[in-house]
Every structure is written in structure tokens, then in C-alpha cells.
Design an enzyme around this catalytic site. Structure first.
Site, PDB file in Angstrom:
ATOM      1  N   ASP A 156      -9.266   4.464   9.237  1.00 58.23           N
ATOM      2  CA  ASP A 156      -9.065   3.719   7.983  1.00 58.23           C
ATOM      3  C   ASP A 156      -9.664   2.322   8.117  1.00 58.23           C
ATOM      4  O   ASP A 156      -9.015   1.324   7.788  1.00 58.23           O
ATOM      5  CB  ASP A 156      -7.572   3.642   7.654  1.00 58.23           C
ATOM      6  CG  ASP A 156      -7.310   3.325   6.184  1.00 58.23           C
ATOM      7  OD1 ASP A 156      -8.244   3.499   5.367  1.00 58.23           O
ATOM      8  OD2 ASP A 156      -6.189   2.919   5.850  1.00 58.23           O
ATOM      9  N   GLY A 163       0.842  -1.190   0.000  1.00 51.61           N
ATOM     10  CA  GLY A 163       0.000   0.000   0.000  1.00 51.61           C
ATOM     11  C   GLY A 163       0.872   1.233   0.000  1.00 51.61           C
ATOM     12  O   GLY A 163       2.082   1.165  -0.250  1.00 51.61           O
ATOM     13  N   GLY A 164       0.263   2.390   0.295  1.00 55.06           N
ATOM     14  CA  GLY A 164       1.010   3.633   0.310  1.00 55.06           C
ATOM     15  C   GLY A 164       2.100   3.650   1.359  1.00 55.06           C
ATOM     16  O   GLY A 164       3.077   4.383   1.244  1.00 55.06           O
ATOM     17  N   ASN A 204       5.458  -2.282   1.920  1.00 50.87           N
ATOM     18  CA  ASN A 204       5.072  -3.686   1.760  1.00 50.87           C
ATOM     19  C   ASN A 204       5.033  -4.418   3.096  1.00 50.87           C
ATOM     20  O   ASN A 204       5.725  -4.057   4.046  1.00 50.87           O
ATOM     21  CB  ASN A 204       6.062  -4.412   0.841  1.00 50.87           C
ATOM     22  CG  ASN A 204       6.009  -3.916  -0.586  1.00 50.87           C
ATOM     23  OD1 ASN A 204       4.972  -3.462  -1.060  1.00 50.87           O
ATOM     24  ND2 ASN A 204       7.130  -3.984  -1.275  1.00 50.87           N
ATOM     25  N   VAL A 205       4.207  -5.462   3.143  1.00 54.09           N
ATOM     26  CA  VAL A 205       4.180  -6.380   4.281  1.00 54.09           C
ATOM     27  C   VAL A 205       4.679  -7.733   3.796  1.00 54.09           C
ATOM     28  O   VAL A 205       4.195  -8.259   2.783  1.00 54.09           O
ATOM     29  CB  VAL A 205       2.760  -6.525   4.868  1.00 54.09           C
ATOM     30  CG1 VAL A 205       2.768  -7.534   6.021  1.00 54.09           C
ATOM     31  CG2 VAL A 205       2.246  -5.175   5.357  1.00 54.09           C
TER      32      VAL A 205
END
Length: 448
Positions: free
Chosen positions: A331, A217-218, A221-222
Site C-alpha cells: 500500500d 481511512g478504512g 482514525n489516527v
């Protein structure tokens, strides 16, 4: 409010409630004296990371500024800028914010004396100036919580008796040395969390191999990782460390997670911080996120979807009602609700979260979040509250019921918010059964 939803008939109740939320709209008016006071405060500070960069002296009011909380009358009630690398002195002009209730400036490098004018604020109930380089004398404050621990010139060495009558908290301590040549040592100390070296996490993730990416995502990374003892973990590698976003998210997640401990909230295993890296380590969730499961096969059964909704609701209720100050997630979406081994909902990703005193109605910030999940009043005014999270939870409910993702639905018809219009149309036509994911067939609770 969330906990009152009955899983067997939550669909209809939610639709009416959601329609009400969709029409909310807030407004605010100018407060020029407070703008002047805050600009005076900023002029005395050195802000190397731009934490106060949107403090604009030409603004009609400061309620949209970062680090600022306003009440329902659009008066500044809180200033919170912990761990932002601020130096300089704290201006006496802060006392011109006569409605100020909370000040959090801990873990910076402020110097000089504590302004005597702060003691004149009638509503100030929380003041945290811990872990700076402030000097005496220290005014007598009527606050319920006054923390000045960790200021060597006041509380260190032979001066510890000056802090003996103060209420001491345990704030997070970020002590990152950018000039260090050692980049694989952890450089912060934080509570009882495990501190990892960069070498350990590189090894666990196979040097952050692309094949181990669980999501992106912004923020970055995971990665799926495996520690030396065999424990599976998820490693979030934050990017944008040249600006304030990545560093701010790192600090925010650590601070929020240290405040919120609940079975339906993601816990953190540990962290790693070097001059060039910020990494967060979480338990590995083998069933991924709700967003990924909505795209997968076999489809989630109705009882599992209800359990996910209730679990996410319990987590949000804890953040809103049982944390002090309360936490606004900002979020809430399917991608940020993870599923453990038993498909229990775990609300995660606190990178955009904000603290909000229980006496306050909202916090005003730059709008952040995900298209299709942002409450309309937050989008138009920048004011977020627990209602913002309830809106996001409502979108999550729709996604669980329909099996569709709000963002993808909007893209398919090239219209943001299209899912809401579609739901309202079905509601008007009294064809609510059309909302239910076709993959469920007839195996769902009907409205009687």
C-alpha cells in the site's frame, strides 16, 4: 532497482520503466491435489475468526487464498497463520504439500501431536509451532529453524530438555482474554514496546476528540495525542473488531514493525489491547504525510521532493532486500509516507504488508490497496511482490513531480488510471516538462 534512480534524471528513466511494469500480466494453473490437502488441514481446525474463510474446495488452485504463498510455478511453498486464534489439530495431510518450505502456526491453540508426516517434507526449512498446546512425541526435523517453544506439554516444566537443541525465535505473543471484565488493562505482552492502558490513551487524545483527528481511512482514525510526560504521539484506533480485518491489521503491523527497523520506516512506540479496543501508538510527525503536503502551501521545493523520493526508496529497499523474510508493503502511496521534523520520508502503515521468502516470486491474496496505486498485474491476478511496491513508488514519484494526487486526478476526469494515460501521452509527444508542478516554476532539475 529502486536505488539506481538518479534524482536529476529519474523522471525519464522512471517513465520508461513504469510503462514496462504497466504491461505485466501473470497467470496460474490449477493444482487440485494441493486444494484437497489444504481443505483436509482446514477440516481439522477450529477457525473462530474466519482467517481461512476463503479456502474454497471448489477452487482450481489455492494461490488466491489467505495465509498461502505460492512460487512462480503456482505451487504452495508457505502456510502462515500466526496469532489467528486457531484450535484443533494439525492434519497429517499438510505433508501432501510437497513443495512446502515454511510453516508458521505460532501463537494459536493447536493441540494434539505434531504430525510425523511433516518430517518427510524435503524442502521444509522453517517451522514455527511455538506457543500452542501441542503434545509429543516430536519428530526429528531437517529444518534450519524449528521452533516449538511455549508448548507446555512438550517444553514446559520438567520437559524443557526436549527443546534444548531447537532454534528458538521470539515470536509475538497475543494473549487477549475476551471474557475479562477489566477493559482498561493492557492484555498482551510484546517485546520491549510500551503497553498503554486505554485510560492513558483516552486522556492523551482528550477522549478521542474529533478535533485531534490527524487522518482517517478504512482502518479507523489516527489521533494526535500528548502523553503525561509531554511527548506528542499519533494514536491509531482500529475499527472492525467484530470481524477479522481490524484484529488482523493490529497483529500484522506489530509483527512487521518488529521485523523492520530502519530510519526511513515508521517505528512504533507502543500499543493497547482490550476486549473492545486495539490501538497502536507512533511518534507524532509534525509535517504530516506527503499527501497532505501536496495539497498545502507553501509548495514543497524540488530538493525536498527529491529527498522524499530517496528516503522512501531506501525504506522500500530495506524491506525488499535486507529483511528476511522480505516484506511487501502492498500500500505504497503518498498518504502512507510521513514527514518528520526535517522533511525526511518515513514509510508507515504496514497493515496490508505480507512476508515473502527470498526464494519466492510472489504471494497471492485478495486484492487490497488504494485505487490509482494498485499495480495492474496485482489487480488482475491477486499476485503481489516487490514489483507491486515499485509500482506504488512510481505513482508516488509522479505525484511528487506533478504536485497532483493520482486518485484525485482520476476522479477529475472520471477515469481510473487516467494519470498514467496522461503521462504516457506526454511522453509520446516529448513534452515531459509539462509534467512538472507549476508551483515549482523553473526551479527543478531539467533533463539534458
Amino acid at each position: 532497482m529502486i536505488m539506481s534512480l538518479n534524482p536529476s534524471n529519474c523522471l525519464l528513466v522512471f517513465l520508461f520503466f513504469f510503462t514496462f511494469l504497466f504491461t505485466l500480466c501473470l497467470s496460474f494453473e490449477a493444482r487440485n491435489p494441493e486444494v484437497e490437502a489444504l481443505i483436509g488441514v482446514r477440516e481439522n481446525l477450529d477457525d473462530p475468526h474466519g482467517a481461512l474463510s476463503n479456502w474454497d474446495e471448489d477452487s482450481v488452485d489455492p494461490c488466491s487464498w489467505s495465509m498461502i504463498t505460492c512460487n512462480s510455478d503456482n505451487l504452495v511453498t508457505a502456510l502462515g497463520a500466526p496469532s489467528q486464534g486457531l484450535s484443533g489439530s494439525l492434519s497429517w495431510m499438510i505433508a501432501n504439500l510437497t513443495n512446502l518450505k515454511q510453516v508458521r502456526l505460532n501463537n494459536n491453540s493447536l493441540s494434539g501431536a505434531v504430525p510425523l508426516s511433516l518430517a518427510s517434507l524435503p524442502q521444509l526449512t522453517f517451522l514455527d509451532l511455538s506457543f500452542n498446546n501441542l503434545s509429543g512425541p516430536v519428530p526429528t526435523f531437517p529444518t534450519k529453524t524449528f521452533n516449538i517453544f511455549g508448548n507446555p506439554l512438550i517444553c514446559g516444566g520438567h520437559s524443557s530438555e526436549k527443546c534444548s537443541n531447537l532454534v528458538l525465535a521470539s515470536p509475538l505473543s497475543f494473549d487477549v482474554n475476551p471474557s475479562s471484565d477489566v477493559q482498561e488493562e493492557d492484555l498482551i505482552k510484546l517485546g520491549n514496546l510500551r503497553s498503554f492502558t486505554l485510560k492513558e490513551l483516552r486522556h492523551a487524545t482528550e477522549n478521542f476528540s474529533s478535533k485531534n483527528i490527524l487522518g482517517s481511512g478504512g482502518f479507523g482514525n489516527v489521533y494526535r495525542g500528548k502523553l503525561e510526560d509531554g511527548t506528542l504521539v499519533a494514536v491509531k484506533r482500529l475499527k472492525d473488531l467484530t470481524g477479522t480485518t481490524g484484529i488482523s491489521q493490529f497483529r500484522t503491523e506489530l509483527e512487521m514493525i518488529s521485523l523492520a527497523v530502519h530510519r526511513n520506516l515508521l517505528r512504533i512506540v507502543g500499543y493497547c489491547a482490550t476486549p473492545n479496543e486495539r490501538l497502536l501508538v507512533y511518534p507524532y510527525m509534525c509535517n504530516g504525510s506527503v499527501a497532505s503536503r501536496l495539497r498545502g502551501k507553501p509548495a514543497l521545493d524540488w530538493n525536498t521532493r527529491k529527498r522524499i523520493a530517496l528516503g522512501a526508496a531506501r525504506g522500500l529497499l530495506y524491506l525488499h532486500e535486507q529483511c528476511d523474510p522480505k516484506i511487501i508493503h502492498r500500500d505504497v502511496k503518498a498518504a502512507n509516507v510521513l514527514l518528520d521534523d526535517y522533511f525526511e520520508a518515513i514509510v508507515g502503515d504496514f497493515g496490508l504488508a505480507k512476508l515473502l521468502d527470498h526464494a519466492e516470486s510472489h504471494v497471492t491474496t485478495a486484492v487490497r490497496g488504494t485505487v490509482g496505486h494498485i499495480a495492474p498485474e496485482y489487480l488482475s491476478t491477486g499476485q503481489s511482490s516487490e514489483k507491486t511496491d515499485v509500482f506504488g513508488f512510481g505513482i508516488l514519484l509522479l505525484e511528487l513531480i506533478t504536485g497532483m494526487r493520482a486518485l484525485e486526478f482520476g476522479k477529475s476526469v472520471n477515469q481510473k488510471g487516467a494519470m498514467l494515460e496522461w503521462v504516457k501521452k506526454i511522453q509520446r509527444e516529448k513534452k515531459i516538462e509539462l509534467l512538472v508542478d507549476r508551483e515549482l516554476g523553473i526551479n527543478y532539475d531539467r533533463i539534458k
